[in-house]
Design a protein around this motif. Structure first.
Motif, mmCIF file in Angstrom:
data_model
loop_
_atom_site.group_PDB
_atom_site.id
_atom_site.type_symbol
_atom_site.label_atom_id
_atom_site.label_comp_id
_atom_site.label_asym_id
_atom_site.label_seq_id
_atom_site.Cartn_x
_atom_site.Cartn_y
_atom_site.Cartn_z
ATOM 1 N N TYR A 1 -3.630 -1.976 -10.304
ATOM 2 C CA TYR A 1 -3.587 -0.978 -9.246
ATOM 3 C C TYR A 1 -4.996 -0.709 -8.736
ATOM 4 C CZ TYR A 1 -0.627 2.451 -6.929
ATOM 5 O OH TYR A 1 0.120 3.128 -6.013
ATOM 6 N N ARG A 2 -5.087 -0.463 -7.451
ATOM 7 C CA ARG A 2 -6.388 -0.180 -6.836
ATOM 8 C C ARG A 2 -6.348 1.152 -6.113
ATOM 9 N NH1 ARG A 2 -9.569 -3.461 -2.053
ATOM 10 N NH2 ARG A 2 -11.418 -2.134 -2.091
ATOM 11 N N SER B 1 -3.034 0.577 -3.739
ATOM 12 C CA SER B 1 -2.259 -0.666 -3.680
ATOM 13 C C SER B 1 -2.049 -1.196 -5.089
ATOM 14 C CB SER B 1 -2.951 -1.701 -2.794
ATOM 15 O OG SER B 1 -4.281 -1.920 -3.213
ATOM 16 N N GLY B 2 -0.940 -1.876 -5.284
ATOM 17 C CA GLY B 2 -0.612 -2.418 -6.597
ATOM 18 C C GLY B 2 0.017 -3.791 -6.479
ATOM 19 N N TRP B 3 -0.119 -4.565 -7.530
ATOM 20 C CA TRP B 3 0.508 -5.879 -7.594
ATOM 21 C C TRP B 3 0.686 -6.262 -9.040
ATOM 22 C CZ3 TRP B 3 -4.274 -4.584 -6.061
ATOM 23 C CH2 TRP B 3 -5.358 -5.167 -6.685
ATOM 24 N N VAL C 1 0.848 -1.180 0.000
ATOM 25 C CA VAL C 1 0.000 0.000 0.000
ATOM 26 C C VAL C 1 0.885 1.233 0.000
ATOM 27 C CG1 VAL C 1 -1.689 1.314 1.321
ATOM 28 C CG2 VAL C 1 -1.897 -1.144 1.169
ATOM 29 N N ASP C 2 0.611 2.157 -0.906
ATOM 30 C CA ASP C 2 1.280 3.458 -0.871
ATOM 31 C C ASP C 2 0.650 4.251 0.258
ATOM 32 O OD1 ASP C 2 2.816 2.887 -3.058
ATOM 33 O OD2 ASP C 2 1.582 3.994 -4.472
ATOM 34 N N SER C 3 1.466 4.713 1.185
ATOM 35 C CA SER C 3 0.981 5.469 2.331
ATOM 36 C C SER C 3 1.320 6.941 2.148
ATOM 37 C CB SER C 3 1.629 4.955 3.627
ATOM 38 O OG SER C 3 1.317 3.593 3.807
ATOM 39 N N ALA D 1 -0.357 -2.857 5.544
ATOM 40 C CA ALA D 1 -1.124 -3.753 4.677
ATOM 41 C C ALA D 1 -2.454 -3.085 4.335
ATOM 42 C CB ALA D 1 -1.367 -5.078 5.384
ATOM 43 N N PRO D 2 -3.053 -3.422 3.201
ATOM 44 C CA PRO D 2 -4.342 -2.819 2.863
ATOM 45 C C PRO D 2 -5.432 -3.236 3.839
ATOM 46 C CG PRO D 2 -3.784 -4.546 1.296
ATOM 47 C CD PRO D 2 -2.590 -4.358 2.190
ATOM 48 N N ALA D 3 -6.348 -2.329 4.105
ATOM 49 C CA ALA D 3 -7.477 -2.629 4.990
ATOM 50 C C ALA D 3 -8.471 -3.558 4.304
ATOM 51 C CB ALA D 3 -8.165 -1.332 5.418
#
Length: 194
Positions: A176-177, A192-194, A1-3, A11-13
């Motif tokens: 990406y989300r 977030s990305g993967w 997750v980009d913060s 981690a993403p919620a």
């Protein structure tokens, strides 16, 4: 997750997962996003939907070598409403490799461009009738499906059609989300990305 700047990594919620495949027609992606509060104000094709609420994006480009960072790539985005945005992106700041993989080395029209919407719906682009981007609600959030035809890449990266998978054996892909649970408070965003 980009913060946000200065915040510790986390981690993403809300989780998301993606599947990818290809066939004789093109690349296919399905992305499932858990979301307790599905929100977007994006309604029309071409909206800047990543800034209007939840969004899922796919970035894709053929490359010549596994570690290439492509200079140009295709980006397709969708909001939970079904509104979509698509473009050819110039990554000159981070790209290190040309990705014109045409056998003759000529890729006419390789330049950044946002695809023109044709007014037929929230995800309908002029001349790109095989490009399919859709979103549906699920019991745990929402799902996006992307069908990127080989012809989408052909004008920019060389010949397409049934030979595309053989012509372009290596791809760089990112999913990406954008998750903005409260669009009025971007301090709580999740990217977030993967």
């Amino acid at each position: 997750v980009d913060s946000p700047a200065g915040a510790p990594p986390r981690a993403p919620a809300q989780n998301a997962s993606a599947t990818a495949c290809f066939d004789e027609r093109g690349l296919r992606f399905a992305v499932e996003a858990e979301d307790d509060d599905v929100f977007t104000s994006a309604r029309a094709c071409g909206d800047a939907l990543w800034s209007l609420g939840a969004a899922l994006e796919v970035f894709a480009a053929p490359v010549a070598a596994p570690r290439d960072a492509p200079v140009f790539y295709q980006e397709t985005d969708v909001a939970p409403s079904g509104a979509a945005w698509a473009a050819t992106i110039n990554n000159t700041g981070a790209g290190n490799a040309t990705n014109c993989l045409s056998p003759d080395g000529v890729c006419p029209g390789l330049s950044p461009a946002t695809f023109e919407c044709d007014g037929r719906g929230p995800a309908s682009f002029s001349g790109l009738h095989d490009l399919i981007i859709s979103a549906t609600n699920t019991t745990r959030g929402w799902r996006a499906d992307f069908a990127l035809p080989w012809t989408l890449f052909a004008p920019y990266f060389g010949a397409g059609g049934e030979t595309a998978a053989a012509q372009w054996p290596l791809w760089r892909v990112n999913v990406y989300r954008y998750d903005y649970p409260d669009p009025s408070d971007h301090a709580t965003f999740e990217l977030s990305g993967w």
